[in-house]
Design an enzyme around this catalytic site. Structure first.
Site, PDB file in Angstrom:
ATOM      1  CB  THR A 190      -0.921  -0.021   1.287  1.00 14.75           C
ATOM      2  OG1 THR A 190      -0.084  -0.022   2.349  1.00 14.75           O
ATOM      3  CG2 THR A 190      -1.973  -1.159   1.362  1.00 14.75           C
ATOM      4  CD1 TRP A 191       5.504   4.280   0.432  1.00 12.57           C
ATOM      5  CD2 TRP A 191       6.730   2.990  -0.978  1.00 12.57           C
ATOM      6  NE1 TRP A 191       6.585   4.760   0.323  1.00 12.57           N
ATOM      7  CE2 TRP A 191       7.456   4.178  -0.556  1.00 12.57           C
ATOM      8  CE3 TRP A 191       7.311   2.199  -1.974  1.00 12.57           C
ATOM      9  CZ2 TRP A 191       8.577   4.649  -0.923  1.00 12.57           C
ATOM     10  CZ3 TRP A 191       8.735   2.719  -2.444  1.00 12.57           C
ATOM     11  CH2 TRP A 191       9.271   3.710  -1.931  1.00 12.57           C
ATOM     12  CG  ASP A 196       3.459  -4.422   4.206  1.00  9.37           C
ATOM     13  OD1 ASP A 196       3.799  -4.765   5.149  1.00  9.37           O
ATOM     14  OD2 ASP A 196       3.805  -3.130   3.623  1.00  9.37           O
ATOM     15  CE1 TYR A 219       5.312   2.308   3.542  1.00 10.47           C
ATOM     16  CE2 TYR A 219       3.683   1.057   3.286  1.00 10.47           C
ATOM     17  CZ  TYR A 219       5.060   1.188   3.341  1.00 10.47           C
ATOM     18  OH  TYR A 219       5.850   0.147   3.232  1.00 10.47           O
ATOM     19  CD  GLN A 224       7.442  -5.483   4.280  1.00 13.39           C
ATOM     20  OE1 GLN A 224       7.511  -4.467   3.793  1.00 13.39           O
ATOM     21  NE2 GLN A 224       6.249  -6.084   4.757  1.00 13.39           N
TER      22      GLN A 224
END
Ligand code: NAP
Length: 290
Positions: free
Chosen positions: A41-42, A68, A73, A183
Site C-alpha cells: 500500500t506504499w 501490508d 505511508y 520484509q
C-alpha cells in the site's frame, strides 16, 4: 443473460476458483498460513481512493489477504484508507503495519501501535514490524512488541530491512521462533538477498517477505532480453509477465511477496500467480536472464 454478462460471470467464477487455489504458507515458525501473494500500500494516498479501495477488495476476494502498510505511508493517510477498504472484512485479513525507527523506543512503539490501530479501525495487528534498523536499541522495541503481544494488540512481530547480522542479533534477543518475518527488497533486478539473507531466514524459521517485487516501477521492459523471457513463459501459461515474476520470487520455501496495485485489473493479473506452476526449465531460463 447476454453474452457479456455470461463472460463476466465466467471470469468471476474463474477468479474465485483461483482464490481457492491461492497458495498459503506458514508465516514464520509455527505461524498462521498466509497467502504467498499479499497487497502492498506504499504511496496509495496518491491513488484515486475509490479505485484503490476497489482494487484492495478485489485482492481480498482473490485470496490476497496479507495486507501490508506502515504508519509512514502518507503519514497515516494510507492506514485511514485501509480502515475504509477493510470495513466488514477485517477478520479475513492478515494485517501488517510498521513503526518507523525514530518512534521505536519502548514508549514510542507502544504509542505508534495504538495510533495505527486507531487509524486502521481495528483492535489488533496480525504482525507489527520495525520498518528498518534505527537509533533505538532493538531490545527496547522488542520489549514493546512483547507487551503489545501480551495485551492482544499484536498477534506477532517482525522486522524489515534487517541484514544477516542484524537479524541474527534480533533472533538472539527475542528467542528462537519469535521473529515472524523479515520484509526486504526483492525483485528480478535485485536478487542480492538470495546470497546470504534468504538462507539465513530459512534456517532461522523467519518468513522472508519480498517488497517492491516489481522493482517499484522498474519492471523489466517488454523488449529487454529478460522481458522477452518473461513474456514467452507468460504466454505459455496464459498469464501476465508480472505473475511470472511473482512466481519466480516465490520459488524458495518460506518466501512471500506483497505487490502493490491500484487497479482491479492489475490485482487480478497478480493473483494469477497464486496457483501458477513454473517448470524447472522455465525457472532456470528466468534465473539465467536475470
Ligand atoms: P511494486 O509492488 O514493486 O510495484 C508497484 C508498481 O507496479 C505500481 O506502479 C503498480 O501500478 C505496478 N503494477 C502492479 N501490478 C501490475 C501489473 N499487473 N501490471 C503492470 N503494473 C503493475 O512496488 P512497491 O509499492 O514499492 O512495493 C510493494 C509493497 O511493498 C509496498 O506497497 C509496501 O507495502 C511494501 N514496501 C515495503 C518497504 C519496506 O521498507 N519495508 C519498502 C518498499 C515497499 P498501479 O499502482 O497503477 O497498479
Amino acid at each position: 443473460m447476454d453474452a457479456g454478462a455470461s463472460t463476466g460471470s465466467l471470469a468471476r467464477e474463474a477468479a474465485s476458483d483461483r482464490s481457492r487455489k491461492m497458495e498459503r504458507r506458514a508465516f514464520g515458525t509455527g505461524g498462521p498460513e498466509v497467502p504467498v501473494i499479499g497487497q502492498g500500500t506504499w504511496k496509495m494516498e496518491r491513488d484515486d481512493p475509490a479505485q484503490a479501495i476497489a482494487a484492495l477488495r478485489r485482492g481480498l476476494e482473490l485470496g490476497m489477504t496479507h495486507v501490508d502498510t506502515a504508519e509512514m505511508y502518507g503519514m497515516g493517510e494510507v492506514e485511514e484508507l485501509l480502515c475504509r477498504a477493510l470495513e466488514g472484512r477485517r477478520d479475513q485479513v492478515f494485517l501488517v503495519s510498521k513503526v518507523v525507527p525514530q518512534n521505536a523506543s519502548f514508549a514510542g512503539t507502544v504509542k505508534s501501535c495504538e495510533s495505527s490501530l486507531r487509524r486502521l479501525g481495528t483492535d489488533r495487528l496480525d504482525c507489527y514490524l520495525l520498518h528498518w534498523p534505527g537509533p533505538h536499541p532493538f531490545g527496547e522495541t522488542l520489549r514493546a512488541f512483547q507487551q503489545l503481544q501480551q495485551e492482544g494488540k499484536i498477534r506477532s512481530y517482525g522486522v524489515s530491512n534487517f541484514g544477516v547480522e542484524e537479524l541474527e542479533d534480533a533472533v538472539a534477543l527475542a528467542g528462537p521462533g519469535k521473529i515472524a518475518c523479515n520484509q526486504v527488497l526483492y525483485h528480478l533486478k535485485d536478487r542480492s538477498i538470495e546470497q546470504a539473507l534468504l538462507p539465513r531466514c530459512q534456517a532461522l524459521g523467519v518468513a522472508l517477505v519480498g517488497y517492491s517485487p516489481f522493482g517499484a516501477g522498474d519492471f523489466p521492459s517488454a523488449n529487454s532480453a529478460g522481458g522477452k523471457v518473461l513474456r514467452s513463459v507468460a504466454k505459455e501459461h496464459g498469464v501476465s509477465p508480472y505473475a511470472v515474476a511473482l512466481r519466480f520470487l516465490l520459488r524458495e520455501a518460506g518466501t512471500f511477496v506483497i505487490p502493490k496495485a491500484s487497479s482491479a485489473s492489475h490485482v487480478e493479473e497478480n493473483a494469477a500467480a497464486g496457483d501458477l506452476q513454473l517448470s524447472a526449465e522455465e525457472l532456470s531460463k528466468i534465473d539465467a536472464a536475470f
